[in-house]
Design a protein around this motif. Structure first.
Motif, PDB file in Angstrom:
ATOM      1  N   GLY A  69      -2.053  -6.376  -7.460  1.00 48.53           N
ATOM      2  CA  GLY A  69      -3.205  -6.173  -6.595  1.00 48.53           C
ATOM      3  C   GLY A  69      -3.478  -7.424  -5.778  1.00 48.53           C
ATOM      4  N   VAL A  70      -3.742  -7.246  -4.491  1.00 47.77           N
ATOM      5  CA  VAL A  70      -4.012  -8.363  -3.582  1.00 47.77           C
ATOM      6  C   VAL A  70      -5.329  -8.082  -2.868  1.00 47.77           C
ATOM      7  N   GLU A  71      -6.208  -9.066  -2.829  1.00 49.36           N
ATOM      8  CA  GLU A  71      -7.435  -8.907  -2.055  1.00 49.36           C
ATOM      9  C   GLU A  71      -7.437  -9.926  -0.928  1.00 49.36           C
ATOM     10  N   VAL A  72      -7.501  -9.418   0.306  1.00 51.34           N
ATOM     11  CA  VAL A  72      -7.512 -10.263   1.489  1.00 51.34           C
ATOM     12  C   VAL A  72      -8.974 -10.448   1.902  1.00 51.34           C
ATOM     13  N   LEU A  73      -9.376 -11.703   2.009  1.00 47.40           N
ATOM     14  CA  LEU A  73     -10.751 -12.015   2.377  1.00 47.40           C
ATOM     15  C   LEU A  73     -10.889 -12.004   3.906  1.00 47.40           C
ATOM     16  N   GLY A  82      -9.597  -6.682   2.641  1.00 47.10           N
ATOM     17  CA  GLY A  82      -9.774  -5.631   1.644  1.00 47.10           C
ATOM     18  C   GLY A  82      -8.719  -5.707   0.556  1.00 47.10           C
ATOM     19  N   LYS A  83      -8.747  -4.701  -0.323  1.00 45.92           N
ATOM     20  CA  LYS A  83      -7.814  -4.659  -1.455  1.00 45.92           C
ATOM     21  C   LYS A  83      -6.540  -3.919  -1.063  1.00 45.92           C
ATOM     22  N   HIS A  84      -5.407  -4.446  -1.530  1.00 43.55           N
ATOM     23  CA  HIS A  84      -4.101  -3.873  -1.219  1.00 43.55           C
ATOM     24  C   HIS A  84      -3.232  -3.883  -2.468  1.00 43.55           C
ATOM     25  N   HIS A  85      -2.169  -3.082  -2.453  1.00 47.22           N
ATOM     26  CA  HIS A  85      -1.204  -3.020  -3.552  1.00 47.22           C
ATOM     27  C   HIS A  85       0.160  -3.465  -3.042  1.00 47.22           C
ATOM     28  N   ASP A 137       0.841  -1.202   0.000  1.00 40.57           N
ATOM     29  CA  ASP A 137       0.000   0.000   0.000  1.00 40.57           C
ATOM     30  C   ASP A 137       0.876   1.253   0.000  1.00 40.57           C
TER      31      ASP A 137
END
Length: 105
Positions: free
Chosen positions: A98-102, A61-64, A25
């Motif tokens: 892009g990474v999305e953490v559930l 959420g979404k992260h970079h 991020d």
């Protein structure tokens, strides 16, 4: 491929040196415990290399994730001629993922 934390011990050996920096991020995170850069050297004998990294836990959420490779670290943004008269241009290569953490169930 040799992975070292100390830059000076790696740079003047034969081969190509580079530094790896990580940003989550857009904030720099450690590439190794207690170190924000990972210095490496590759030679003509290196077919490929793997660098195991541990990313700190992230909130849902979404992260970079941004990974930067800096060739010939420590060299000013100009050409340097080393004792064997080889030119070492400084360059930076990066990859943004892009990474999305559930959320936990």
């Amino acid at each position: 491929m040799n992975f070292r934390i100390d830059y000076e011990a790696v740079f003047w050996q034969r081969g190509d040196c580079f530094a790896t920096l990580l940003f989550m991020d857009y904030q720099q995170i450690e590439a190794a415990p207690g170190h924000t850069a990972l210095y490496s050297k590759v030679t003509q004998d290196t077919a490929y290399g793997r660098i195991p990294l541990e990313i700190p836990p992230l909130p849902a959420g979404k992260h970079h994730l941004l990974v930067l490779r800096i060739n010939t670290p420590g060299v000013p943004m100009c050409l340097l001629i080393n004792p064997t008269a080889r030119t070492l241009p400084n360059s930076v290569t990066g990859a943004l993922v892009g990474v999305e953490v559930l959320p936990p169930k």
